[in-house]
Motif scaffolding. Structure first.
Motif, PDB file in Angstrom:
ATOM      1  N   LYS B 213      30.846   0.280  11.887  1.00 35.09           N
ATOM      2  CA  LYS B 213      30.976  -1.173  12.095  1.00 35.09           C
ATOM      3  C   LYS B 213      30.185  -1.473  13.351  1.00 35.09           C
ATOM      4  O   LYS B 213      30.705  -1.439  14.452  1.00 35.09           O
ATOM      5  CB  LYS B 213      32.451  -1.554  12.208  1.00 35.09           C
ATOM      6  N   LEU B 214      28.894  -1.739  13.165  1.00 32.12           N
ATOM      7  CA  LEU B 214      27.981  -1.814  14.308  1.00 32.12           C
ATOM      8  C   LEU B 214      28.197  -3.042  15.169  1.00 32.12           C
ATOM      9  O   LEU B 214      27.642  -3.123  16.262  1.00 32.12           O
ATOM     10  CB  LEU B 214      26.522  -1.747  13.842  1.00 32.12           C
ATOM     11  N   GLU B 215      29.000  -4.022  14.691  1.00 27.25           N
ATOM     12  CA  GLU B 215      29.277  -5.155  15.574  1.00 27.25           C
ATOM     13  C   GLU B 215      30.190  -4.701  16.720  1.00 27.25           C
ATOM     14  O   GLU B 215      30.318  -5.376  17.725  1.00 27.25           O
ATOM     15  CB  GLU B 215      29.891  -6.336  14.809  1.00 27.25           C
ATOM     16  N   ARG B 217      30.171  -2.781  19.664  1.00 30.03           N
ATOM     17  CA  ARG B 217      29.045  -2.315  20.458  1.00 30.03           C
ATOM     18  C   ARG B 217      29.244  -0.890  20.984  1.00 30.03           C
ATOM     19  O   ARG B 217      28.320  -0.068  20.933  1.00 30.03           O
ATOM     20  CB  ARG B 217      28.861  -3.274  21.638  1.00 30.03           C
ATOM     21  N   ALA B 220      28.627   1.562  18.220  1.00 30.26           N
ATOM     22  CA  ALA B 220      27.197   1.642  17.890  1.00 30.26           C
ATOM     23  C   ALA B 220      26.484   2.486  18.939  1.00 30.26           C
ATOM     24  O   ALA B 220      25.692   3.378  18.611  1.00 30.26           O
ATOM     25  CB  ALA B 220      26.590   0.239  17.818  1.00 30.26           C
TER      26      ALA B 220
END
Ligand SMILES: [Zn+2]
Ligand SMILES: [Zn+2]
Lengths: 124, 318
Positions: B213-215, B217, B220
């Motif tokens: 879930k790259l939102e 941060r 990511a």
């Protein structure tokens, strides 16, 4: 991200501009919240005018998805219009073109929602 | 370093059916367009050089099993999916009667990642050493359980090889001979772990069964650091992004798009799509590969990223 908006009859058009990615999708969701509230309050459908959106990442697409879900849970409707060619390809590769109602032009998007909105659009 | 793919399919092994073979054959005959071939060799060269990949290959096949050849006498392999059966045959053939030492690194113990172990030939050869590395407490229990009655006729205790379990801690780097390895926790039901292997100045990332879930941060950035400057990333691209974000959210898998984004951010050289969805046929996987290469082209920064789709039998030299 600047989120300009305009209304056509019972349709609210919101236009994100620039890039939508993991750097700004949280801010985008915050900026979008009052528009979702307004749609609910005034019984408006919501259209994303993406003519100014240059790039969208996976995180940005997830944000659009969450917004669509929120709109749907309030028995609203969310439609997407006017994708730039690069964003259109990203929609196709991610298969989000199958998840959202996507229209090439604002007129077609408005027509899918209501005839009053198209009339308002054509009056300018 | 050479990476050899013995099993590349997600969740469940699949095989071509008779109808699939006939279909490929008929398409190949159409593509040959009445040409005559003097010999098998000439026909073989035509197939090899002129026919499209989908007519001459199949992605396959077995569930997850990826070997890492480092030039050492010991074997290194990620996961014991059904690809462990042909991998085991390869080890036995190469050893020619000498007992082997095999280092296994387990992403997790879902069935598709352990099902090959009871069919792993070297486990039945006295003198063989099998070291099974992983971060899960239940690693040994899971492997014993799948060979307990009534599921399998040969109990784990009757295997002739010396089998050791080595518990690893995520984030810590282990150096063993020519290879160093660092595990990283991943989002998956029951947790899974990715591995960063470094050997001879080359870096391989094995990262399957991992949802992103790259939102988020922090998450990511942690994966970008883990993938940083890798020569090759083997990546779970089981579903489309739209599926992962909607009906298949929290199913624990990822997409080609997230693979490209993470690899671009981390300066990776080569991305290999892996853990293919069992219901996808060769044409569907080929289409995903084409789309992924196009996305890479559209979003390319200063450096290009090579993109491939894994198939059983694929070998990549780093
Ligand atoms: Zn799996
Ligand atoms: Zn799994």
């Amino acid at each position: 991200m600047a989120l300009s908006h305009r209304n056509y009859a019972k349709v609210r058009v919101v236009a994100p501009v620039g890039r939508l990615d993991h750097d700004n999708c949280e801010a985008f969701r915050n900026d979008l919240a009052p528009h979702l509230d307004a749609c609910l309050r005034e019984g408006q459908a919501l259209i994303f005018d993406l003519s100014g959106l240059e790039y969208v990442s996976s995180a940005g697409l997830r944000c659009l998805m969450l917004a669509a879900r929120q709109a749907a849970s309030r028995s609203g409707r969310l439609v997407i219009a006017s994708l730039q060619p690069l964003v259109a390809e990203i929609f196709q590769i991610s298969r989000f073109n199958l998840v959202f109602d996507v229209f090439p032009t604002m007129r077609e998007a408005l027509a899918s929602v209501s005839s009053e909105a198209v009339e308002a659009f054509e009056r300018g | 370093m050479r990476v050899r793919f013995w099993g590349t399919r997600g969740s469940m092994p699949v095989a071509l059916t008779a109808a699939d073979v006939r279909d490929k054959l008929a398409q190949a005959l159409v593509a040959a367009d009445g040409r005559r071939f003097e010999s098998f060799g000439a026909a073989y060269d035509f197939a090899q050089q002129e026919l499209p990949f989908t007519l001459t290959h199949t992605f396959g096949g077995h569930s997850s099993c990826v070997e890492l050849e480092t030039g050492s006498n010991e074997y290194f392999v990620c996961d014991m999916g059904s690809g462990a059966r042909p991998f085991g045959a390869h080890v036995l053939a190469r050893q020619g009667g000498r007992p082997a030492t095999v280092n296994v690194f387990m992403s997790h113990v879902h069935w598709d990642h352990i099902m090959g172990f009871p069919f792993f030939g070297p486990a039945y050869v006295p003198g063989t050493t099998i070291r099974i590395h992983g971060c899960h407490d239940i690693l040994e229990q899971a492997l014993r359980l799948q060979q307990a009655p009534p599921c399998f006729p040969v109990p784990f205790d009757q295997l002739a090889a010396k089998i050791e379990f080595v518990k690893l801690v995520p984030g810590e780097t282990y150096a063993g001979g020519s290879v160093s390895v660092t595990p990283k926790i991943q989002r998956h039901s029951g947790d899974s772990y990715g591995y960063r292997f470094e050997a001879g100045g080359k870096v391989l990332i094995y990262s399957t069964d991992s949802e992103h879930k790259l939102e988020n941060r922090g998450e990511a950035e942690a994966f970008v650091a883990f993938f940083r400057d890798a020569d090759l990333v083997v990546f779970d691209a089981m579903y489309s992004l739209a599926e992962v974000a909607s009906v298949k959210a929290d199913w624990g898998h990822s997409s080609n798009i997230v693979g490209v984004e993470l690899c671009q951010m981390a300066g990776v050289k080569h991305l290999v799509l892996f853990h293919h969805e069992p219901s996808s046929d060769d044409a569907a996987i080929e289409a995903v590969l084409r789309d992924t290469r196009r996305l890479e082209e559209l979003t390319r920064g200063a450096r290009s990223l090579r993109v491939s789709a894994a198939y059983d039998g694929l070998e990549i030299d780093l």
